[in-house]
Design a protein around this motif. Structure first.
Motif, PDB file in Angstrom:
ATOM      1  N   HIS A   1       0.803  -1.228   0.000  1.00  0.00           N
ATOM      2  CA  HIS A   1       0.000   0.000   0.000  1.00  0.00           C
ATOM      3  C   HIS A   1       0.835   1.276   0.000  1.00  0.00           C
ATOM      4  O   HIS A   1       0.501   2.244  -0.671  1.00  0.00           O
ATOM      5  CB  HIS A   1      -0.897   0.039   1.250  1.00  0.00           C
ATOM      6  CG  HIS A   1      -2.004  -0.959   1.220  1.00  0.00           C
ATOM      7  ND1 HIS A   1      -3.184  -0.719   0.572  1.00  0.00           N
ATOM      8  CD2 HIS A   1      -2.088  -2.204   1.746  1.00  0.00           C
ATOM      9  CE1 HIS A   1      -3.973  -1.764   0.694  1.00  0.00           C
ATOM     10  NE2 HIS A   1      -3.337  -2.683   1.398  1.00  0.00           N
ATOM     11  N   ASN A   2       1.861   1.283   0.821  1.00  0.00           N
ATOM     12  CA  ASN A   2       2.510   2.546   1.167  1.00  0.00           C
ATOM     13  C   ASN A   2       3.681   2.909   0.266  1.00  0.00           C
ATOM     14  O   ASN A   2       4.519   2.069  -0.057  1.00  0.00           O
ATOM     15  CB  ASN A   2       2.995   2.488   2.613  1.00  0.00           C
ATOM     16  CG  ASN A   2       1.842   2.425   3.584  1.00  0.00           C
ATOM     17  OD1 ASN A   2       1.062   3.380   3.664  1.00  0.00           O
ATOM     18  ND2 ASN A   2       1.711   1.314   4.285  1.00  0.00           N
ATOM     19  N   CYS A   3       3.696   4.183  -0.100  1.00  0.00           N
ATOM     20  CA  CYS A   3       4.781   4.732  -0.898  1.00  0.00           C
ATOM     21  C   CYS A   3       5.507   5.792  -0.082  1.00  0.00           C
ATOM     22  O   CYS A   3       4.886   6.538   0.680  1.00  0.00           O
ATOM     23  CB  CYS A   3       4.242   5.423  -2.141  1.00  0.00           C
ATOM     24  SG  CYS A   3       3.321   4.343  -3.222  1.00  0.00           S
ATOM     25  N   LEU A   4       6.796   5.867  -0.263  1.00  0.00           N
ATOM     26  CA  LEU A   4       7.611   6.935   0.316  1.00  0.00           C
ATOM     27  C   LEU A   4       8.140   7.756  -0.841  1.00  0.00           C
ATOM     28  O   LEU A   4       8.692   7.204  -1.801  1.00  0.00           O
ATOM     29  CB  LEU A   4       8.785   6.340   1.099  1.00  0.00           C
ATOM     30  CG  LEU A   4       9.886   7.317   1.522  1.00  0.00           C
ATOM     31  CD1 LEU A   4       9.405   8.250   2.618  1.00  0.00           C
ATOM     32  CD2 LEU A   4      11.111   6.551   2.000  1.00  0.00           C
ATOM     33  N   GLU A   5       7.921   9.053  -0.766  1.00  0.00           N
ATOM     34  CA  GLU A   5       8.434   9.913  -1.817  1.00  0.00           C
ATOM     35  C   GLU A   5       9.285  10.996  -1.171  1.00  0.00           C
ATOM     36  O   GLU A   5       8.890  11.583  -0.161  1.00  0.00           O
ATOM     37  CB  GLU A   5       7.264  10.529  -2.589  1.00  0.00           C
ATOM     38  CG  GLU A   5       7.604  10.826  -4.030  1.00  0.00           C
ATOM     39  CD  GLU A   5       6.370  10.797  -4.924  1.00  0.00           C
ATOM     40  OE1 GLU A   5       5.907   9.683  -5.253  1.00  0.00           O
ATOM     41  OE2 GLU A   5       5.874  11.878  -5.252  1.00  0.00           O
ATOM     42  N   VAL A   6      10.446  11.234  -1.734  1.00  0.00           N
ATOM     43  CA  VAL A   6      11.328  12.298  -1.246  1.00  0.00           C
ATOM     44  C   VAL A   6      11.603  13.244  -2.409  1.00  0.00           C
ATOM     45  O   VAL A   6      12.033  12.810  -3.477  1.00  0.00           O
ATOM     46  CB  VAL A   6      12.660  11.735  -0.705  1.00  0.00           C
ATOM     47  CG1 VAL A   6      13.546  12.871  -0.190  1.00  0.00           C
ATOM     48  CG2 VAL A   6      12.414  10.725   0.399  1.00  0.00           C
ATOM     49  N   LEU A   7      11.304  14.511  -2.204  1.00  0.00           N
ATOM     50  CA  LEU A   7      11.559  15.522  -3.222  1.00  0.00           C
ATOM     51  C   LEU A   7      12.688  16.416  -2.732  1.00  0.00           C
ATOM     52  O   LEU A   7      12.633  16.923  -1.607  1.00  0.00           O
ATOM     53  CB  LEU A   7      10.324  16.403  -3.436  1.00  0.00           C
ATOM     54  CG  LEU A   7       9.129  15.855  -4.203  1.00  0.00           C
ATOM     55  CD1 LEU A   7       8.421  14.776  -3.421  1.00  0.00           C
ATOM     56  CD2 LEU A   7       8.156  16.984  -4.494  1.00  0.00           C
ATOM     57  N   VAL A   8      13.684  16.599  -3.559  1.00  0.00           N
ATOM     58  CA  VAL A   8      14.718  17.594  -3.245  1.00  0.00           C
ATOM     59  C   VAL A   8      14.273  18.896  -3.896  1.00  0.00           C
ATOM     60  O   VAL A   8      13.979  18.921  -5.097  1.00  0.00           O
ATOM     61  CB  VAL A   8      16.099  17.163  -3.768  1.00  0.00           C
ATOM     62  CG1 VAL A   8      17.136  18.240  -3.466  1.00  0.00           C
ATOM     63  CG2 VAL A   8      16.507  15.836  -3.150  1.00  0.00           C
ATOM     64  N   VAL A   9      14.159  19.931  -3.100  1.00  0.00           N
ATOM     65  CA  VAL A   9      13.605  21.194  -3.594  1.00  0.00           C
ATOM     66  C   VAL A   9      14.582  22.339  -3.363  1.00  0.00           C
ATOM     67  O   VAL A   9      15.453  22.274  -2.493  1.00  0.00           O
ATOM     68  CB  VAL A   9      12.249  21.516  -2.910  1.00  0.00           C
ATOM     69  CG1 VAL A   9      11.188  20.539  -3.365  1.00  0.00           C
ATOM     70  CG2 VAL A   9      12.373  21.496  -1.390  1.00  0.00           C
ATOM     71  N   ARG A  10      14.384  23.387  -4.149  1.00  0.00           N
ATOM     72  CA  ARG A  10      15.274  24.534  -4.054  1.00  0.00           C
ATOM     73  C   ARG A  10      14.500  25.781  -4.453  1.00  0.00           C
ATOM     74  O   ARG A  10      13.739  25.745  -5.420  1.00  0.00           O
ATOM     75  CB  ARG A  10      16.429  24.305  -5.019  1.00  0.00           C
ATOM     76  CG  ARG A  10      17.422  25.379  -4.967  1.00  0.00           C
ATOM     77  CD  ARG A  10      18.644  25.051  -5.756  1.00  0.00           C
ATOM     78  NE  ARG A  10      19.609  26.049  -5.364  1.00  0.00           N
ATOM     79  CZ  ARG A  10      20.898  25.977  -5.580  1.00  0.00           C
ATOM     80  NH1 ARG A  10      21.386  24.938  -6.185  1.00  0.00           N
ATOM     81  NH2 ARG A  10      21.683  26.932  -5.187  1.00  0.00           N
ATOM     82  N   GLY A  11      14.685  26.864  -3.689  1.00  0.00           N
ATOM     83  CA  GLY A  11      13.983  28.113  -3.996  1.00  0.00           C
ATOM     84  C   GLY A  11      13.884  28.963  -2.749  1.00  0.00           C
ATOM     85  O   GLY A  11      14.532  28.689  -1.734  1.00  0.00           O
ATOM     86  N   LYS A  12      13.042  30.014  -2.812  1.00  0.00           N
ATOM     87  CA  LYS A  12      12.813  30.848  -1.636  1.00  0.00           C
ATOM     88  C   LYS A  12      12.210  29.980  -0.531  1.00  0.00           C
ATOM     89  O   LYS A  12      11.280  29.206  -0.792  1.00  0.00           O
ATOM     90  CB  LYS A  12      11.848  31.984  -1.974  1.00  0.00           C
ATOM     91  CG  LYS A  12      12.445  33.047  -2.867  1.00  0.00           C
ATOM     92  CD  LYS A  12      12.755  34.306  -2.079  1.00  0.00           C
ATOM     93  CE  LYS A  12      13.650  35.256  -2.839  1.00  0.00           C
ATOM     94  NZ  LYS A  12      12.990  35.831  -4.004  1.00  0.00           N
ATOM     95  N   ALA A  13      12.703  30.140   0.679  1.00  0.00           N
ATOM     96  CA  ALA A  13      12.228  29.310   1.789  1.00  0.00           C
ATOM     97  C   ALA A  13      10.712  29.382   1.936  1.00  0.00           C
ATOM     98  O   ALA A  13      10.047  28.372   2.156  1.00  0.00           O
ATOM     99  CB  ALA A  13      12.911  29.730   3.081  1.00  0.00           C
ATOM    100  N   SER A  14      10.177  30.589   1.774  1.00  0.00           N
ATOM    101  CA  SER A  14       8.723  30.750   1.917  1.00  0.00           C
ATOM    102  C   SER A  14       7.975  29.979   0.821  1.00  0.00           C
ATOM    103  O   SER A  14       6.917  29.395   1.079  1.00  0.00           O
ATOM    104  CB  SER A  14       8.350  32.230   1.878  1.00  0.00           C
ATOM    105  OG  SER A  14       8.917  32.840   0.747  1.00  0.00           O
ATOM    106  N   ALA A  15       8.548  29.942  -0.385  1.00  0.00           N
ATOM    107  CA  ALA A  15       7.906  29.217  -1.495  1.00  0.00           C
ATOM    108  C   ALA A  15       8.006  27.709  -1.269  1.00  0.00           C
ATOM    109  O   ALA A  15       7.062  26.967  -1.553  1.00  0.00           O
ATOM    110  CB  ALA A  15       8.557  29.601  -2.822  1.00  0.00           C
ATOM    111  N   LEU A  16       9.141  27.261  -0.757  1.00  0.00           N
ATOM    112  CA  LEU A  16       9.302  25.830  -0.461  1.00  0.00           C
ATOM    113  C   LEU A  16       8.275  25.409   0.576  1.00  0.00           C
ATOM    114  O   LEU A  16       7.660  24.346   0.483  1.00  0.00           O
ATOM    115  CB  LEU A  16      10.714  25.535   0.068  1.00  0.00           C
ATOM    116  CG  LEU A  16      11.889  25.859  -0.854  1.00  0.00           C
ATOM    117  CD1 LEU A  16      13.189  25.362  -0.245  1.00  0.00           C
ATOM    118  CD2 LEU A  16      11.683  25.279  -2.244  1.00  0.00           C
ATOM    119  N   ASN A  17       8.081  26.279   1.556  1.00  0.00           N
ATOM    120  CA  ASN A  17       7.129  25.975   2.608  1.00  0.00           C
ATOM    121  C   ASN A  17       5.705  25.887   2.067  1.00  0.00           C
ATOM    122  O   ASN A  17       4.961  24.951   2.390  1.00  0.00           O
ATOM    123  CB  ASN A  17       7.230  27.039   3.698  1.00  0.00           C
ATOM    124  CG  ASN A  17       6.372  26.712   4.877  1.00  0.00           C
ATOM    125  OD1 ASN A  17       6.423  25.601   5.391  1.00  0.00           O
ATOM    126  ND2 ASN A  17       5.560  27.652   5.292  1.00  0.00           N
TER     127      ASN A  17
END
Ligand code: NI
Length: 142
Positions: free
Chosen positions: A98-114
């Motif tokens: 059933h379960n999936c683990l997804e990890v996204l590496v993100v980059r940008g303005k901290a407020s936008a990432l949030n």
């Protein structure tokens, strides 16, 4: 320096959560529950400040979801296609049937990432999610 006066507040928790909190307080060796909760609040406030900041940051968004739940996969894919500039890389692991683990590496303005992370984590069907913001390293000495 004069010691800051202490304020007392009362908090309602369900019993299971309280039991787990008290176990953590013992395991981490805090003198008492109030110290543990103060520390947790301080950490969350620091994270909150980081999340609001208008600075360039990098981070990871970790998501756990049941891919059988209706539309969760589509919603997450849509959101990711709408944020191509933010996502550097993704990793998907099928944890079990059933379960999936997804990890996204993100980059940008901290407020936008949030804001992006909140939409992913808040998507219906996501069981657990967490954004971890770190520095891009540019402003730190080696
Ligand atoms: Ni999967």
């Amino acid at each position: 320096m004069e010691k800051e006066p202490v304020a007392r507040i009362s908090v309602s928790l369900n019993r299971t959560l309280l039991r787990k909190l008290d176990r953590m307080v013992r395991e981490k060796g805090y003198d008492n529950r109030s110290l543990a909760i103060s520390g947790m609040i301080a950490n969350t406030l620091v994270e909150h400040q980081q999340e609001l900041a208008d600075v360039e940051a990098a981070g990871t968004v970790t998501l756990v979801y049941d891919h059988h739940k209706p539309h969760v996969q589509e919603t997450l894919t849509e959101l990711q296609h709408d944020h191509l500039q933010t996502i550097v890389s993704t990793l998907h692991v099928h944890l079990d049937h059933h379960n999936c683990l997804e990890v996204l590496v993100v980059r940008g303005k901290a407020s936008a990432l949030n804001a992006f992370a909140n939409r992913l984590i808040g998507a219906k069907g996501v069981k657990h999610g967490r954004l971890s913001i770190t520095t891009t390293g540019k402003d730190l000495p080696a």
